[in-house]
Design an enzyme around this catalytic site. Structure first.
Site, PDB file in Angstrom:
ATOM      1  N   LYS A 148     -11.908  22.788  20.209  1.00  0.00           N
ATOM      2  CA  LYS A 148     -12.193  24.081  20.857  1.00  0.00           C
ATOM      3  C   LYS A 148     -11.990  24.013  22.379  1.00  0.00           C
ATOM      4  CE  LYS A 148     -16.115  23.997  18.578  1.00  0.00           C
ATOM      5  NZ  LYS A 148     -15.767  23.055  17.497  1.00  0.00           N
ATOM      6  N   ILE A 149     -12.557  22.972  22.998  1.00  0.00           N
ATOM      7  CA  ILE A 149     -12.479  22.884  24.461  1.00  0.00           C
ATOM      8  C   ILE A 149     -11.067  22.479  24.901  1.00  0.00           C
ATOM      9  CG2 ILE A 149     -13.362  21.670  26.499  1.00  0.00           C
ATOM     10  CD1 ILE A 149     -16.067  21.432  24.931  1.00  0.00           C
TER      11      ILE A 149
ATOM     12  N   ASP B 196      -4.275  14.102  19.247  1.00  0.00           N
ATOM     13  CA  ASP B 196      -5.473  14.357  18.445  1.00  0.00           C
ATOM     14  C   ASP B 196      -5.285  13.636  17.124  1.00  0.00           C
ATOM     15  OD1 ASP B 196      -7.778  16.908  18.467  1.00  0.00           O
ATOM     16  OD2 ASP B 196      -7.474  15.755  16.646  1.00  0.00           O
TER      17      ASP B 196
ATOM     18  N   CYS C 273     -12.227  14.749  23.463  1.00  0.00           N
ATOM     19  CA  CYS C 273     -12.550  14.376  22.073  1.00  0.00           C
ATOM     20  C   CYS C 273     -13.969  13.812  22.028  1.00  0.00           C
ATOM     21  CB  CYS C 273     -11.523  13.387  21.526  1.00  0.00           C
ATOM     22  SG  CYS C 273     -11.527  11.824  22.361  1.00  0.00           S
ATOM     23  N   PRO C 274     -14.574  13.772  20.847  1.00  0.00           N
ATOM     24  CA  PRO C 274     -15.961  13.284  20.775  1.00  0.00           C
ATOM     25  C   PRO C 274     -16.034  11.770  20.956  1.00  0.00           C
ATOM     26  CG  PRO C 274     -15.142  13.800  18.591  1.00  0.00           C
ATOM     27  CD  PRO C 274     -14.054  14.174  19.533  1.00  0.00           C
TER      28      PRO C 274
ATOM     29  N   THR D  65     -14.677  15.391  30.972  1.00  0.00           N
ATOM     30  CA  THR D  65     -15.834  16.283  30.821  1.00  0.00           C
ATOM     31  C   THR D  65     -16.404  16.136  29.415  1.00  0.00           C
ATOM     32  OG1 THR D  65     -14.361  18.069  30.129  1.00  0.00           O
ATOM     33  CG2 THR D  65     -15.026  18.062  32.451  1.00  0.00           C
ATOM     34  N   SER D  66     -16.007  15.049  28.716  1.00  0.00           N
ATOM     35  CA  SER D  66     -16.411  14.922  27.308  1.00  0.00           C
ATOM     36  C   SER D  66     -17.633  14.015  27.159  1.00  0.00           C
ATOM     37  CB  SER D  66     -15.230  14.439  26.478  1.00  0.00           C
ATOM     38  OG  SER D  66     -15.544  14.577  25.121  1.00  0.00           O
ATOM     39  N   ARG D  67     -17.420  12.721  27.063  1.00  0.00           N
ATOM     40  CA  ARG D  67     -18.526  11.764  27.043  1.00  0.00           C
ATOM     41  C   ARG D  67     -18.104  10.560  27.858  1.00  0.00           C
ATOM     42  NH1 ARG D  67     -21.162  15.415  25.812  1.00  0.00           N
ATOM     43  NH2 ARG D  67     -22.499  15.727  23.993  1.00  0.00           N
TER      44      ARG D  67
ATOM     45  N   ASP E  64     -17.470  14.517  34.874  1.00  0.00           N
ATOM     46  CA  ASP E  64     -18.726  15.249  34.650  1.00  0.00           C
ATOM     47  C   ASP E  64     -19.676  14.403  33.809  1.00  0.00           C
ATOM     48  OD1 ASP E  64     -20.348  17.651  34.823  1.00  0.00           O
ATOM     49  OD2 ASP E  64     -20.010  17.861  32.668  1.00  0.00           O
TER      50      ASP E  64
ATOM     51  N   GLU F  54     -25.066   7.326  31.952  1.00  0.00           N
ATOM     52  CA  GLU F  54     -25.724   8.463  32.618  1.00  0.00           C
ATOM     53  C   GLU F  54     -27.159   8.710  32.142  1.00  0.00           C
ATOM     54  OE1 GLU F  54     -22.938  11.592  31.172  1.00  0.00           O
ATOM     55  OE2 GLU F  54     -24.676  12.553  30.268  1.00  0.00           O
TER      56      GLU F  54
ATOM     57  N   HIS G 152     -23.039  16.123  34.476  1.00  0.00           N
ATOM     58  CA  HIS G 152     -23.030  16.718  33.124  1.00  0.00           C
ATOM     59  C   HIS G 152     -23.425  18.197  33.174  1.00  0.00           C
ATOM     60  CE1 HIS G 152     -23.065  15.264  28.730  1.00  0.00           C
ATOM     61  NE2 HIS G 152     -22.829  16.553  28.745  1.00  0.00           N
TER      62      HIS G 152
END
Ligand code: NAI
Length: 343
Positions: A153-154, A173, A201-202, A228-230, A254, A259, A291
């Protein structure tokens, strides 16, 4: 239905309070994070509501189960902080899969533009009535190649934004999608050809440190990294080395892999013990936010609404697509094969 909400900030309280004491839902707010140290607070509640840095490992799952907690409401999309397999047969787990993918994709672009056009530095100079523009030379995004890792989605919205800027978009992907307006390539090719690499991606066992010291050998000199994911998608030590060796031109972050005990808190009067983080922040070409990519009013409203709906789904013994799969590593793929909960 009594819900204990952990790691609560003022903006969470504002968006959830309108649902409190409605539909027999009672929310209690806790500033502290959920972990083994704080799990005793959950006694007497039916469910917990948690965020990205609450730690729900197997030990915590067992303790929650002993405290008769029946459901976990993640008020976020990612669920790498929960041992979902350990929850199977014990505690239902729901998430908010999409609350505003626009918020995160737009933040990724905001970070990128701010970094490459030195907006953050210009802001400080003009506030000090210093109108000198030396050192602010940036580059056009138009015509540059951006590599997008993860076209969910993002990632897809970020791709649309990049296409709007006239960029050449490469994508990687595990499950490519025909409707994505990008050229799918292997991860290795993406690393080799991109001027900018953005991660969407996760975090899984497979994607942990997918950017590391070996990938530094592949990337273009001067590449800009956006995450900006993880945080743990990137090996921070390798990132720091890449920046120090001038291989990486800029990093827009981010998220940060360590963190958990730092982000969302004010350490301005303290010494931060994490040397990698301190060194990263000290570099002129690293732009970091804490974040906050999700943090828009639209997203917060959607998060609260969907989280409460998830609680009601549990209470009404119905099912929805927000309950996690307790077996499959990839939830989206699993949804294609079955409907409802596999609890
Ligand atoms: P999504 O589930 O819609 O998309 C994720 C994509 O990654 C899917 O297309 C999936 O096939 C792909 N993927 C899965 N495993 C992969 C692998 N091994 N290699 C490459 N691609 C793989 O998720 P969405 O909503 O786009 O969110 C992406 C990530 O953004 C979340 O997992 C979360 O970690 C992060 N996020 C960060 C926020 C922030 O405030 N910084 C807020 C919301 C999400």
């Amino acid at each position: 239905m009594r819900i204990a909400m952990f790691d609560v900030k003022d903006y969470d309280r504002e968006s959830f309070e309108k649902y409190n004491h409605q539909n027999d839902i009672e929310i209690s707010y806790f500033d502290t994070k959920l972990s083994m140290n704080t799990v005793s607070l959950t006694k007497g509640f039916d469910g917990v509501c948690i965020f990205v840095n609450d730690i729900v490992n197997k030990e915590v799952v067992d303790a929650l189960y002993q405290n008769d907690i029946k459901f976990i409401l993640l008020r976020c999309a990612g669920y790498n902080n929960v041992d979902v397999k350990a929850c199977y047969g014990k505690i239902h787990v729901y998430r908010v899969p999409a609350y505003s993918p626009y918020a995160v994709a737009e933040h990724a672009m905001a970070l990128l533009l701010t970094s490459i056009r030195r907006i953050h530095k210009a802001y400080n100079r003009t506030r000090d009535f210093n109108f000198n523009i030396s050192g602010f030379t940036g580059f056009d995004l138009h015509g540059k190649t951006v590599g997008v890792v993860g076209t969910g989605k993002i990632g897809r919205i970020f791709i649309d934004i990049c296409n709007g800027f006239g960029m050449k978009v490469l994508a990687f992907d595990k499950f490519p999608n025909d409707s994505v307006k990008a050229e799918y390539v292997s991860l290795e090719e993406l690393y080799k050809r991109s001027d900018i690499i953005s991660f969407h991606c996760p975090l899984t066992e497979e994607t942990m440190h997918m950017f590391n010291k070996d990938t530094l050998k592949l990337v273009k000199k001067g590449v800009t990294i956006v995450n900006t994911s993880r945080g743990a998608l990137i090996d921070s030590v390798a990132l720091l080395e890449g920046l120090k060796d001038r291989i990486i031109g800029a990093a827009c972050l981010d998220v940060y892999e360590e963190e958990n005990d730092i982000f969302f808190n004010d350490f301005s009067g303290h010494i931060v013990d994490d040397d990698v983080l301190a060194r990263l922040i000290s570099l002129p070409n690293v732009l970091m936010t804490s974040h906050q990519a999700f943090l828009t009013k639209d997203a917060l409203d959607n998060i609260a609404e969907t989280t409460i709906q998830n609680a009601l789904v549990y209470r009404n013994k119905t099912s929805n697509e927000n309950e996690l799969c307790y077996h499959c590593p990839n939830i989206e793929n699993c949804r294609k094969k079955r409907k409802g909960s596999c609890f």
